[in-house]
Design an enzyme around this catalytic site. Structure first.
Site, PDB file in Angstrom:
ATOM      1  N   ASP A 152      70.038-122.584 -35.703  1.00  0.00           N
ATOM      2  CA  ASP A 152      70.813-123.813 -35.565  1.00  0.00           C
ATOM      3  C   ASP A 152      70.542-124.530 -34.254  1.00  0.00           C
ATOM      4  O   ASP A 152      70.289-125.737 -34.238  1.00  0.00           O
ATOM      5  CB  ASP A 152      72.321-123.516 -35.676  1.00  0.00           C
ATOM      6  CG  ASP A 152      72.716-123.089 -37.080  1.00  0.00           C
ATOM      7  OD1 ASP A 152      71.837-122.689 -37.864  1.00  0.00           O
ATOM      8  OD2 ASP A 152      73.927-123.152 -37.388  1.00  0.00           O
ATOM      9  N   ARG A 161      84.346-119.756 -24.132  1.00  0.00           N
ATOM     10  CA  ARG A 161      83.877-121.146 -24.136  1.00  0.00           C
ATOM     11  C   ARG A 161      83.993-121.842 -22.788  1.00  0.00           C
ATOM     12  O   ARG A 161      83.078-122.574 -22.387  1.00  0.00           O
ATOM     13  CB  ARG A 161      84.611-121.940 -25.218  1.00  0.00           C
ATOM     14  CG  ARG A 161      84.448-121.405 -26.633  1.00  0.00           C
ATOM     15  CD  ARG A 161      83.054-120.987 -26.914  1.00  0.00           C
ATOM     16  NE  ARG A 161      82.791-120.666 -28.317  1.00  0.00           N
ATOM     17  CZ  ARG A 161      81.663-120.105 -28.722  1.00  0.00           C
ATOM     18  NH1 ARG A 161      80.702-119.780 -27.851  1.00  0.00           N
ATOM     19  NH2 ARG A 161      81.471-119.847 -29.999  1.00  0.00           N
ATOM     20  N   ASP A 179      85.819-124.599 -31.504  1.00  0.00           N
ATOM     21  CA  ASP A 179      84.892-124.447 -30.388  1.00  0.00           C
ATOM     22  C   ASP A 179      84.415-125.767 -29.823  1.00  0.00           C
ATOM     23  O   ASP A 179      84.229-125.919 -28.616  1.00  0.00           O
ATOM     24  CB  ASP A 179      83.712-123.568 -30.806  1.00  0.00           C
ATOM     25  CG  ASP A 179      84.111-122.112 -30.887  1.00  0.00           C
ATOM     26  OD1 ASP A 179      85.042-121.721 -30.148  1.00  0.00           O
ATOM     27  OD2 ASP A 179      83.518-121.373 -31.683  1.00  0.00           O
ATOM     28  N   SER A 200      79.786-116.432 -40.990  1.00  0.00           N
ATOM     29  CA  SER A 200      79.388-116.974 -39.697  1.00  0.00           C
ATOM     30  C   SER A 200      79.986-116.107 -38.594  1.00  0.00           C
ATOM     31  O   SER A 200      81.125-115.658 -38.716  1.00  0.00           O
ATOM     32  CB  SER A 200      79.916-118.408 -39.616  1.00  0.00           C
ATOM     33  OG  SER A 200      80.072-118.824 -38.295  1.00  0.00           O
TER      34      SER A 200
END
Lengths: 405, 405, 405, 405
Positions: D17, D99, D128, D182
């Site tokens: 990705d 994050r 996110d 995922s």
């Protein structure tokens, strides 16, 4: 803007902006516009709104003009006042509390006339767009919302007036020049924002005030009044029983006369910026003070302190537009549970912008002169109990002290 | 009362009650009494306290008279004001905040003179006994506490005066008759309770007020002042830099003149009963309003709302006497963290009992005229962002609506 | 101990301690004792309690033995579980929640038999005395309370046994030696405290556990079960509809078999000290996990987060004995409001002390696969909305950043 | 997409990705891409990331690969663990907490290389994107943010793979088919979402788990370990001093072996929808339990309860991406203040997915065996104090009872 809209219910004041929106909706979406004008006690004639809507081609059966004053005060203002709600410690939420009712009625009308969309005249920078639209979506998850100020290209006042003139929308003379500020009004308050008020260091000019008389010019003698409460809601002023809207109107008249309820505030909007506003809430300011006073006598400490801790969250929810949310309803359930015995009479003095409590009494008072007296209390309270109370409250602090000091 | 006490530090005002206690301690415990008299700005001469203590046999080196005004304001009043603390929505905690400092100094003196006990003149029905004693125990877990009002049999004023006369303690003429109410005073406020105030419906008589002038007689013209803040604390009035105590004293003078800071309150005591008091907090009322105003400009919404939610708990802790507790210190740490940029100037008008903010500015303002303006904002804010903001805030309400309506 | 007591209702288990208390009350107060023995599912025969009371001279009509199991679970345990209450993050409040019901029934009996006092067997160091007595006083403000452990001089076990023997109270053989710990049991849990458990570093010995099987000896295969909920309360296990008490009993049996619900805790008592206890709550632990799981699907975020924020306060109130208080009732009103659609089925696996949620479904689910999917969502969610959402949430942080960084 | 971008810093994992994003940024914006790959303990080789970046034309000096493991645990995970943070009562926030650190480092690199934009690979439906972007904006209010998933038209996996193949981006064989779910991983946890997990009634298949061994296959004997804490942070396992990252890695190994830390959760995303995830947090689950246990001994009740009440808000802030916000920092200041004496050792047993505290000790314990003992306490606690404590706590309830019942 893709899908076809057939019929849209517009919150329509009859003023220049919503008149332009009415026309713009007809032109842009080629749809039928239904107008809804609410009387929330803003003090304007609503007849002209009907006339204007008709002139712009709205069918008579699609012009809704409703007197919502009693519903507004009984089902929105009073429940909020039960919470003693103040946003950011000071603001009585006069604009915020009106939006959910307008949204609810718009959705009801949309269902009644088979409309597929609703529209409002709030700008893209403010809180009101959020309050309207959260209300719409909560009450009808599939409704289409059209917010012209976020869509169109009439970004300046000149463009707006040009559009109006091109479309035969009458432009009031006083709207030609820039209005010196922007306002909202209902039975609870009038707000003024923008333009001359945008510098928070500049004093608010006198001409901004419309709901309260000048403090210095106000009567030189205090005026004493009483308010009666029943189950947490006001029911009488000076002994005269009044409906919710009539009671608030009465307090507004009293407050106006004494210059009560002006608030110069810099607040935090939900959309992330600070703004400065001048609020005038004459009757609401008196009512708020009186409600706290009657609670002082009738609420137990546990209930009172829990209410105080929940209040900022409640006020934030109302301000942000979450009236129709599970969490606001949960808080309301807790608050309403506390109000069953909030009955009695409060005496207040109004003077030069001030509200001064001078007495309160209640058939359900928890105040016990026997317990509190400095005189002989006939055994109501054993002072020796205080020693054990203090010792056990201190125990954890002593254990800490032994460890740390 | 079993164990032998050798030396006790008494919080001694020099008035009738603590004079009687001094003598009673000497007689009952056969111990040496050390007196501690604090100047917290209560506005009384402290010389007579020394003289009285000497007359009653206290050794000169055991008479402590300390001026704690600057410490009081800098380390107790100002930190509390950073929290915008209001007990039960209204009370500025003028009595509560003084007790921990007195307790701390008493314990320091006890350690300095090798005392094994401390004593105070608070009654068994009030909050002050709790505040004093929680302070004592937190700072010295092994200290002995003697609370004469809970121990002795001098339950009535007549018994107290008899005891005084038998022991050659001078009784002021005006103490012979019942005093019409009970008071406490310091630089932050004066409280009045009891007697004529015990019926919460009866208006407070004029003669109760000592710190504020009558509102009707107050000047007929508003007086404009400014207060400067630095890191959350006041540093100047009308541009003149002042120490904490001097600043509060200055505001007291201004507030007195304009009749500011009267509060007629029915409150919930920690010991479980309601009481009615009249508080006068002239300077503190002005300061509180100004601090909120400068925060409006300099605190981010997240910080401001968190402070508002924590405030009732903070105020309750101070009121209940938990100043020296981990949880008060934790809240203080959070609050103080927010004050780093709370700088700037607030302009206020004082008039007839009212404090009216008329402007505020700051080198660290978060107010952005560019964002908020109704005019062209040069791209500072994209109104289209509001749509996504509303849509995602509404998503959960729409899912609810789809389920429930 | 001054006033004459005529008739006292004693919470009577039939064990040694309350038998001694029964006799002590008769001797000390010369009063008639009424015994009340509650079946809360503690798993003991109640017949002997009747017999003992008769032997000690209690009139047959003054011996009350009530099966309160259904009321206990339906009106106390389930409402508390709706709140997901955990004291200090971990404790399911098994002892705390039983006390208000016992207190309530004692007061009802006192009124029925015209008693002027109530009595209990809780010691002066624990929480239970507080829970009993706050319940008594809330439900009958004028009741007299006799707490023998705080009054008498039977401070040691030897003294207690001496008293028993002198008064022909049978002393069970296993009570002659010191019991290795102290317990409380009801349908929700068994607690063990004191003695061998007093050092919080020492591991709890195996013989302490009575309600849960050893984890290592528990079945080597997970057992899958389902629990059905309706309006926030459990109504069926493995598809079988069960009354509240029967449902909890069923979960207890399942939990026992798999060693579920042991908690070794050092907690903070309301009276100010820390204590260490071992709790076994087999069914309650399963139920708690399942309730959270069904709420995950059926509660909106706003409701769920508000519940989480209110929970610690709610749990503290229950722990401290304030079940019958306005603030607990207010919180309950808020919580109950959220439970109207908490319906559905939870699937769990029980294995070696663990409760593992493996699925949940509901006719009122708010989970939307259409919205959440990584696949094409057919327009349910417009990812572009996220930009505006983030931008406006970030706005205040950007204004801060521009000022501060 | 209007403005010209010169240089963008991309959070680059080296997977398919972000490789596609790298190319897409180069093509779409014609800009220079700087890659940043963080080692947060996700357990993947980072060498290939460098190689891929080079292949796609990124300059060597623009490839940043940083080992952030110690900073991650010391400055993000541990401070969060001091708060005992659990989102929605259960989730240890393993993704959320990583994050802000990535965002911070990206902004630092952007400043170092003179980039005008940052970019990430998070989708438009998740949390996110919010966490990254709130971090970016807080740390650099003027930074441009590019979120390809919200901008491009590669909405399906087929489109993505087509794009990759057209641009010579190697597509791993196992990515050709749809991945079954995922994931996100770092030293604290691995999360799995989407695809087969999207039906919350379906049990999570075994092949989803990567960080924890199967419970049934886990060792049949409990393993006893100890963790030492100093000032609220873990410093040793089984007596061996370890750096923060090494300590967490050690606990991960222990937890994995015993199948600890699996959580099947339906949670509420900040963007308004519910999602279902499987989290594996082996070491974090052990650490969390141990931290609570050492706090039980070393935190005063006031501090502990305040922490519990603040925790849900703190967890919500971390979950929603407000790490770099004044309110999170304020809460952290309060929490950190409480941790000064959180020192000592916790003993735990790990067994079949369970973490069982079996003992705790501390040089700063507040537990007082003298106070709590059922035996003679040598005067540490006077049981008679409890009467006054209860009486005054009951006073307000009695006044209520007199009024209401």
């Amino acid at each position: 803007m893709a899908d076809k809209i057939n019929r849209v219910v517009l919150a329509f004041s009859g003023g220049l902006d919503t008149s332009v929106i009415l026309k713009w909706l007809q032109q842009t979406y080629g749809c039928e516009v239904v107008t809804f004008t609410a009387d929330l006690g803003q003090g304007e004639e609503l007849g002209p709104a009907r006339h204007k809507a008709q002139l712009m081609g709205v069918k008579p059966e699609h012009i809704f003009i409703d007197d919502l004053r009693e519903e507004f005060v009984a089902d929105y203002v009073f429940p909020m006042m039960r919470a003693n709600a103040l946003y950011e410690g000071l603001y009585l939420l006069g604009t915020s509390i009106a939006r959910p009712l307008i949204a609810k009625r718009q959705i009801e009308i949309a269902h009644a006339v088979g409309a597929d969309a609703v529209s409002h005249g709030a700008t893209g920078k403010g809180n009101d767009q959020v309050r309207f639209e959260l209300g719409y979506y909560a009450l009808d998850p599939t409704i289409r919302v059209i917010a012209p100020w976020r869509e169109w290209d009439l970004g300046s006042r000149t463009a707006l007036i040009d559009f109006a003139e091109k479309n035969q929308i009458p432009v009031p003379t006083d709207k030609r020049g820039e209005s010196p500020f922007s306002t909202d009004a209902n039975l609870l308050h009038t707000s003024s924002e923008g333009k001359v008020l945008e510098d928070p260091w500049t004093e608010v000019p006198d001409y901004v005030f419309s709901r309260t008389d000048d403090l210095v010019a106000a009567p030189d003698t205090p005026e004493e009044i009483t308010i009666d409460f029943s189950q947490g809601d006001g029911v009488a002023v000076n002994g005269e029983a009044l409906s919710p809207a009539a009671l608030l109107a009465r307090l507004n008249a009293l407050g106006k006369r004494h210059g009560i309820g002006r608030l110069d505030l810099v607040e935090n909007r939900f959309v992330g910026m600070k703004s400065r506003g001048m609020y005038e809430t004459p009757g609401g300011t008196i009512y708020h003070a009186a409600h706290r006073a009657i609670e002082q006598l009738t609420l137990d400490r546990g209930a009172a302190h829990l209410k105080d801790e929940l209040m900022p969250r409640y006020a934030e929810l109302v301000y942000n537009g979450f009236w129709f949310s599970p969490e606001r309803e949960m808080l309301q359930a807790a608050i309403d549970h506390s109000q069953a015995k909030v009955d009695g009479t409060v005496r207040l003095k109004l003077y030069k912008g001030g509200v001064h409590i001078s007495g309160r009494k209640s058939p359900h008072s928890l105040y016990s002169e026997r317990h509190v007296t400095f005189e002989d209390d006939a055994g109501a309270y054993d002072q020796r109990d205080a020693e054990g109370f203090i010792k056990l409250n201190a125990l954890r602090l002593r254990l800490l002290g032994q460890r740390d000091r």
